[in-house]
Design a protein around this motif. Structure first.
Motif, PDB file in Angstrom:
ATOM      1  N   ILE A 431       0.871  -1.175   0.000  1.00  0.00           N
ATOM      2  CA  ILE A 431       0.000   0.000   0.000  1.00  0.00           C
ATOM      3  C   ILE A 431       0.904   1.219   0.000  1.00  0.00           C
ATOM      4  N   ARG A 432       0.736   2.101  -0.989  1.00  0.00           N
ATOM      5  CA  ARG A 432       1.599   3.286  -1.013  1.00  0.00           C
ATOM      6  C   ARG A 432       0.820   4.503  -1.494  1.00  0.00           C
ATOM      7  N   ALA A 433       1.352   5.668  -1.159  1.00  0.00           N
ATOM      8  CA  ALA A 433       0.764   6.921  -1.620  1.00  0.00           C
ATOM      9  C   ALA A 433       1.048   7.098  -3.103  1.00  0.00           C
ATOM     10  N   THR A 434       0.059   7.577  -3.835  1.00  0.00           N
ATOM     11  CA  THR A 434       0.252   7.919  -5.236  1.00  0.00           C
ATOM     12  C   THR A 434       0.886   9.298  -5.337  1.00  0.00           C
ATOM     13  N   ASP A 435       1.269   9.673  -6.541  1.00  0.00           N
ATOM     14  CA  ASP A 435       1.818  11.013  -6.734  1.00  0.00           C
ATOM     15  C   ASP A 435       0.797  12.077  -6.331  1.00  0.00           C
ATOM     16  N   ARG A 436      -0.459  11.865  -6.679  1.00  0.00           N
ATOM     17  CA  ARG A 436      -1.481  12.856  -6.329  1.00  0.00           C
ATOM     18  C   ARG A 436      -1.801  12.825  -4.845  1.00  0.00           C
ATOM     19  N   GLY A 437      -1.504  11.692  -4.191  1.00  0.00           N
ATOM     20  CA  GLY A 437      -1.797  11.571  -2.772  1.00  0.00           C
ATOM     21  C   GLY A 437      -0.674  11.998  -1.854  1.00  0.00           C
ATOM     22  N   ALA A 438       0.538  12.189  -2.414  1.00  0.00           N
ATOM     23  CA  ALA A 438       1.692  12.523  -1.575  1.00  0.00           C
ATOM     24  C   ALA A 438       1.465  13.749  -0.686  1.00  0.00           C
ATOM     25  N   PRO A 439       0.812  14.825  -1.162  1.00  0.00           N
ATOM     26  CA  PRO A 439       0.627  15.988  -0.280  1.00  0.00           C
ATOM     27  C   PRO A 439      -0.319  15.730   0.890  1.00  0.00           C
ATOM     28  N   PHE A 440      -0.990  14.572   0.900  1.00  0.00           N
ATOM     29  CA  PHE A 440      -2.028  14.330   1.902  1.00  0.00           C
ATOM     30  C   PHE A 440      -1.696  13.179   2.842  1.00  0.00           C
ATOM     31  N   VAL A 441      -0.441  12.765   2.853  1.00  0.00           N
ATOM     32  CA  VAL A 441      -0.058  11.638   3.698  1.00  0.00           C
ATOM     33  C   VAL A 441      -0.282  11.942   5.173  1.00  0.00           C
ATOM     34  N   ASP A 442      -0.076  13.181   5.584  1.00  0.00           N
ATOM     35  CA  ASP A 442      -0.303  13.510   6.992  1.00  0.00           C
ATOM     36  C   ASP A 442      -1.794  13.513   7.328  1.00  0.00           C
ATOM     37  N   SER A 443      -2.649  13.767   6.353  1.00  0.00           N
ATOM     38  CA  SER A 443      -4.084  13.637   6.584  1.00  0.00           C
ATOM     39  C   SER A 443      -4.464  12.176   6.773  1.00  0.00           C
ATOM     40  N   ILE A 444      -3.796  11.285   6.046  1.00  0.00           N
ATOM     41  CA  ILE A 444      -4.019   9.856   6.254  1.00  0.00           C
ATOM     42  C   ILE A 444      -3.653   9.496   7.687  1.00  0.00           C
ATOM     43  N   ALA A 445      -2.518  10.018   8.150  1.00  0.00           N
ATOM     44  CA  ALA A 445      -2.090   9.743   9.526  1.00  0.00           C
ATOM     45  C   ALA A 445      -3.129  10.246  10.526  1.00  0.00           C
ATOM     46  N   LEU A 446      -3.699  11.416  10.285  1.00  0.00           N
ATOM     47  CA  LEU A 446      -4.717  11.940  11.187  1.00  0.00           C
ATOM     48  C   LEU A 446      -5.919  11.009  11.278  1.00  0.00           C
ATOM     49  N   HIS A 447      -6.272  10.369  10.176  1.00  0.00           N
ATOM     50  CA  HIS A 447      -7.395   9.435  10.185  1.00  0.00           C
ATOM     51  C   HIS A 447      -7.072   8.155  10.952  1.00  0.00           C
ATOM     52  N   LEU A 448      -5.796   7.892  11.176  1.00  0.00           N
ATOM     53  CA  LEU A 448      -5.379   6.667  11.856  1.00  0.00           C
ATOM     54  C   LEU A 448      -5.150   6.858  13.351  1.00  0.00           C
ATOM     55  N   VAL A 449      -5.281   8.077  13.852  1.00  0.00           N
ATOM     56  CA  VAL A 449      -5.068   8.333  15.282  1.00  0.00           C
ATOM     57  C   VAL A 449      -6.167   7.649  16.088  1.00  0.00           C
ATOM     58  N   SER A 450      -5.793   6.977  17.156  1.00  0.00           N
ATOM     59  CA  SER A 450      -6.777   6.252  17.963  1.00  0.00           C
ATOM     60  C   SER A 450      -7.598   7.200  18.830  1.00  0.00           C
ATOM     61  N   ASP A 451      -8.773   6.755  19.237  1.00  0.00           N
ATOM     62  CA  ASP A 451      -9.622   7.540  20.141  1.00  0.00           C
ATOM     63  C   ASP A 451      -8.923   7.769  21.474  1.00  0.00           C
ATOM     64  N   ASP A 452      -8.155   6.777  21.925  1.00  0.00           N
ATOM     65  CA  ASP A 452      -7.457   6.930  23.208  1.00  0.00           C
ATOM     66  C   ASP A 452      -6.441   8.056  23.152  1.00  0.00           C
ATOM     67  N   VAL A 453      -5.651   8.111  22.076  1.00  0.00           N
ATOM     68  CA  VAL A 453      -4.657   9.168  21.944  1.00  0.00           C
ATOM     69  C   VAL A 453      -5.348  10.524  21.818  1.00  0.00           C
ATOM     70  N   ARG A 454      -6.411  10.614  21.039  1.00  0.00           N
ATOM     71  CA  ARG A 454      -7.144  11.874  20.920  1.00  0.00           C
ATOM     72  C   ARG A 454      -7.676  12.320  22.275  1.00  0.00           C
TER      73      ARG A 454
END
Length: 503
Positions: A431-454
């Protein structure tokens, strides 16, 4: 630059960037929370972030450092305060204070020896601050102590950050010679822009001509592994002067770049500049155009991207960065110095971020570890996804072998918005970021943050009354549950949402 590859003309680059941008539905990305507000953007370099950590003792986990590790040393001194810099630093300290800090740094290594054994460093990185602030004698002493504490592999990548303004120091050539003699084989320095008007606004303390002088000095010493930093999204920046900055550096022979968007922190002067004059900064659309222009240039010239924001003609840009994002479970990150953050034995942690607190702790014979968090397997699974997507991608088979679960199945709901929009792709079993998706990798990370950490971050936020001076906010390098730079503590407590994205 390579003579057989002509530098693309501005009109070609601008057209390619516009074409790439047209493939994105910015309104949809904004509504979905994927396109972040300019003022709220920050990359995720630690997980969990500082606000989700608790007090922890280094004695309880440092003995678990792996046989192979990466080492980071922080030198917190500078000649000027760059408006965008948010790292721990002091400006023009007295030499007695510099010496006290270096003595503490050496003592920290001595204390650590009793806990870490003698691991082998695959990479060593001196950051700051301005590490080249140190004299040649100070450089030799710090390297000597480091080699007494850590075995440095014969082929280790040893990186040292420079600042162009220090070339005016009368002993600067001696400093460069001392670094080369100590084994430095990768040279990194912040340029940020080659436009003098922008450099002055940033209070960088150097000009474009100084950058060229430093490059010439390194070339005279046969320093072939040189990397420069550039930032897009800066005040007064346009597509034209962004293109010119990259072109001038490539034509000077630079073959490695770290190119990233401007990041805001409440305590940084540039945040006040943004609040006062947001119109002098590129908006979200302008920043994306600069990113895609960079991609167009780098691809045309044969540069490879990886990890995200790093470009190189060589196969490897930085072993230290690849180890951090692809192999940190196996090659731990061991920091020394004030505010250093690391990952050892499944513990993400910070050293004391206050210079006085750090020195006092070490001088009393204690490890300077301030806060940390031992990651349960669930959080390690999330962290591995976040970090791997910034670099080589997530190998589903290797991930399943480590965690007993297919990442695509386990996190399908989190990844679906990005897969559906073509921002992520399945390349065989990776699974990898596409060229068009590269600017949004940190948004992907935000979607992966757990409820406990939030939840832990929100609880920490509720206790902060001064977002500019509280160390938890000042040194929390994360966008998770963070207010935009225009927000206030009362606004947060009233439940204010992030400001809209300007398209």
């Amino acid at each position: 630059m390579h003579e057989n590859i002509p530098f693309p003309e501005f009109q070609e680059v601008a057209a390619e960037a516009e074409a790439a941008l047209r493939e994105l539905d910015l309104a949809d990305l904004s509504t979905a929370g994927i396109l972040q507000p300019v003022e709220n953007y920050y990359l995720i370099g630690t997980y969990p972030p500082l606000k989700a950590m608790e007090e922890i003792r280094g004695e309880d986990f440092l003995s678990g450092v792996g046989r192979n590790c990466s080492v980071y040393l922080h030198i917190p001194f500078c000649e000027q305060r760059c408006t965008f810099c948010h790292f721990a630093k002091e400006i023009l300290p007295q030499q007695t204070r510099v010496e006290r800090y270096l003595q503490a740094l050496v003592k920290e290594m001595e204390i650590a020896r009793g806990h870490i054994g003698r691991p082998t460093a695959r990479t060593v990185y001196f950051g700051g601050g301005t590490p080249s602030y140190l004299s040649a004698d100070q450089i030799r002493r710090v390297f000597g102590s480091l080699r007494e504490t850590i075995d440095i592999a014969p082929d280790a990548e040893i990186t040292y950050e420079l600042h162009p303004s220090v070339i005016d120091a009368p002993d600067y050539e001696e400093r460069l010679d001392a670094l080369a003699a100590a084994g430095v084989n990768r040279w990194v320095f912040g340029v940020q822009s080659m436009d003098d008007r922008i450099l002055a606004k940033l209070n960088r303390g150097h000009t474009a001509a100084d950058v060229q002088r430093l490059l010439k000095m390194l070339d005279d010493r046969d320093a072939t592994n040189v990397s420069v930093d550039l930032i897009f999204g800066l005040p007064y920046q346009t597509m034209e002067n962004w293109y010119s900055s990259i072109r001038s550096l490539v034509e000077c022979g630079v073959e490695k770049f770290n190119i990233f968007p401007l990041m805001f922190k409440q305590a940084d002067p540039i945040s006040a500049h943004y609040r006062k004059n947001p119109e002098i900064f590129p908006d979200a659309r302008g920043r994306l155009l600069m990113h895609f222009a960079t991609e167009a240039i780098m691809k045309r010239l044969g540069f490879r991207r990886g990890p995200l924001f790093y470009y190189a003609r060589a196969d490897t840009h930085s072993q230290q960065q690849e180890d951090k994002y692809d192999s940190i479970e196996d090659i731990n990150l061991l920091p020394f110095g004030v505010s250093g953050f690391g990952y050892v034995d499944q513990v993400q942690y910070y050293n004391d971020c206050s210079l006085d607190g750090y020195m006092a702790s070490v001088e009393s014979g204690k490890l300077p570890v301030w806060r940390g968090s031992r990651l349960p397997e669930e959080e390690r699974m999330r962290r591995t996804l976040m970090f791997s997507l910034r670099s080589g991608g997530v190998d589903r088979d290797a991930y399943a072998a480590r965690f007993g679960a297919d990442p695509l199945e386990r996190f399908r709901a989190d990844l679906a918005p990005f897969l559906d929009r073509g921002l992520l792709e399945l390349d065989g079993r990776v699974i990898r970021a596409t060229d068009r998706g590269a600017p949004f990798v940190d948004s992907i990370a935000l979607h992966l943050v757990s409820d406990d950490v939030r939840g832990r971050i929100r609880e920490a936020n509720s206790r902060i009354v001064d977002v500019k001076r509280d160390p938890l906010d000042r040194y929390d390098y994360s966008p998770i549950e963070r207010d935009p730079v225009a927000a206030t503590v009362p606004a947060r407590r009233a439940g204010r949402t992030a400001l809209p994205v300007v398209l």
